[in-house]
Design an enzyme around this catalytic site. Structure first.
Site, PDB file in Angstrom:
ATOM      1  N   ASP A   1      40.493  39.617  49.462  1.00 35.40           N
ATOM      2  CA  ASP A   1      39.140  39.938  49.931  1.00 35.40           C
ATOM      3  C   ASP A   1      38.403  38.717  50.453  1.00 35.40           C
ATOM      4  O   ASP A   1      38.715  37.573  50.120  1.00 35.40           O
ATOM      5  CB  ASP A   1      38.325  40.603  48.827  1.00 35.40           C
ATOM      6  CG  ASP A   1      38.266  39.776  47.543  1.00 35.40           C
ATOM      7  OD1 ASP A   1      39.245  39.051  47.239  1.00 35.40           O
ATOM      8  OD2 ASP A   1      37.254  39.852  46.822  1.00 35.40           O
TER       9      ASP A   1
ATOM     10  N   GLU B   1      38.816  40.323  44.264  1.00 35.94           N
ATOM     11  CA  GLU B   1      38.762  39.213  43.301  1.00 35.94           C
ATOM     12  C   GLU B   1      37.346  38.687  43.161  1.00 35.94           C
ATOM     13  O   GLU B   1      36.944  38.235  42.091  1.00 35.94           O
ATOM     14  CB  GLU B   1      39.707  38.090  43.741  1.00 35.94           C
ATOM     15  CG  GLU B   1      39.935  37.010  42.689  1.00 35.94           C
ATOM     16  CD  GLU B   1      38.787  36.022  42.555  1.00 35.94           C
ATOM     17  OE1 GLU B   1      38.511  35.568  41.431  1.00 35.94           O
ATOM     18  OE2 GLU B   1      38.165  35.692  43.590  1.00 35.94           O
TER      19      GLU B   1
END
Length: 425
Positions: A97, A163
């Site tokens: 991400d 994350e």
């Protein structure tokens, strides 16, 4: 010259493959890894929204003949490579991400993506290096898939979303992947992870046994007093005063109770909300903050003492208070035995002098959730051009953050070496 030396060290010591085959595969993959990284950098996606990123990862893994699972923890991808010989299971993890940051670099593959995040218009940028992590793990998958006949066991490639944390009200990240069984079927024995670091020179790996990154906890303290006129404080109970005393008391846990010679710890109150008007003592107040710890026993002690102190101080001043904790990440804890076992592998690929012990950081990493279930090793990979070391680097999570792409090859080699050494020992 330095890179030729690293190649010589790496290829001269890895006996699982013939030197010619491995050297060719590693050299051939570097261009692809850089190309993938640039694609992901130019097309970043926020947590739990990594749909296009996941599609590209899954397509690549399928092209290698791996068993591929998609939609894990919403947008996660898992690839399973089974060796021709039975053995243990190694998991390798990369986070995928990006962040709500507007990029200021002038790279030819600069992100120009824009979105709305929590009501605010913002750019989207891989300002922490997750694009490099994804590209490197795709490279490792391709290299190892060509030699599964010599792999004793199974490799599980985990491409993890969110994350940086899922959006408010959503689940996500490592915790949700574990909940959905990512460490089962086949059951994982150990897990390895890395993080590229803009402040560490290319060619250097850094590690630490035990806690290497802190647990990150969010706490909310709710204080209840008794509302009254500001001119008559004796007629009420002041929750703002109680809040001030609680904040002061919490800091004594760190300064007088935590054994800081063992590990660092931090308690920070970052937000206070109370009152509506200058001449009214309000009914309630709310304090929001974070706790960072690196040792499980210290973490338990600090939580216990925060609860005791919050409740006792409020009662002493005639009010009430409660505290609630929300775990953001656990302690990124490198299993000491596994770290000792795999240290020679890191030294093999980088050279002993380039594998350095690092002090723990109070930043957090949700790789820690995997390490609560299976033994894990997490380390830092150099991503700074050594020629620019004297100038310093831009921190992660900033608009000017950048990475020297030549550092990624060592990440591919480190993951490959760790995997083969563990499975074939």
């Amino acid at each position: 010259m330095r890179y030729l030396l690293l190649f010589s060290i790496f290829f001269g010591s890895l006996t699982t493959f013939s030197q010619t085959d491995l050297e060719k595969d590693i050299i051939d993959i570097e261009g692809k890894v850089i190309e993938w990284r640039r694609h992901f950098h130019e097309n970043p996606e926020l947590s739990n929204q990594e749909f296009k990123t996941a599609e590209k990862i899954a397509a690549h893994l399928k092209s290698l003949g791996l068993e591929v699972q998609t939609g894990v923890a919403i947008t996660g991808v898992v690839g399973i490579l089974k060796g021709d010989q039975p053995g243990k299971v190694v998991a390798l993890r990369a986070d995928i991400d990006a962040l709500p940051v507007t990029e200021r670099n002038n790279l030819p593959f600069k992100s120009t993506v824009e979105t709305e995040f929590l009501g605010t218009k913002t750019g989207v940028m891989h300002a922490c290096g997750h694009d490099t992590h994804t590209a490197m793990l795709m490279g490792v998958a391709e290299v190892l898939s060509k030699h599964k006949d010599k792999i004793k066991g199974t490799v599980k490639f985990i491409f993890q979303p969110a994350e940086e944390g899922p959006p408010p009200g959503e689940e996500g990240g490592a915790a949700l992947m574990i909940k959905e069984g990512v460490l089962e079927n086949p059951k994982v024995d150990v897990i390895f992870g890395l993080h590229i670091n803009a402040g560490t020179p290319v060619g250097v790996l850094k590690y630490k046994k035990g806690g290497i990154m802190a647990s990150v906890e969010r706490f909310v303290i709710s204080v209840k007093g008794k509302q009254t006129h500001g001119s008559q404080p004796w007629s009420g109970v002041d929750p703002i005063l109680i809040s001030a005393k609680i904040i002061d008391g919490l800091q004594t846990i760190i300064s007088r109770e935590a054994k800081l010679t063992d590990e660092a710890a931090v308690i920070t109150v970052g937000k206070i909300t109370a009152g509506t008007r200058f001449n009214i003592i309000p009914e309630t107040a709310e304090l929001i903050g974070t706790v960072r710890t690196l040792d499980p026993a210290m973490r338990s002690m600090i939580e216990r003492r925060m609860k005791e102190m919050t409740e006792t101080i409020a009662k002493a001043y005639g009010g009430e208070a409660t505290i609630a904790f929300r775990n953001q990440t656990s302690i990124t804890y490198n299993d000491p035995d596994l770290t000792d076992q795999m240290l020679p592998s890191l030294q093999t690929v980088a050279g002993a002098k380039n594998v350095q012990i690092v002090k723990a950081t109070t930043g957090g990493e949700d790789f820690s959730y995997f390490q609560e279930v299976v033994p894990g090793l997490y380390f830092f990979l150099g991503g700074m051009n050594p020629d620019e070391e004297s100038k310093g680097s831009f921190p992660h999570h900033t608009p000017d953050f950048k990475i020297d792409e030549s550092g990624m090859l060592l990440g591919v080699k480190a993951f490959t070496q760790l995997t083969l050494d563990y499975l074939n020992q």
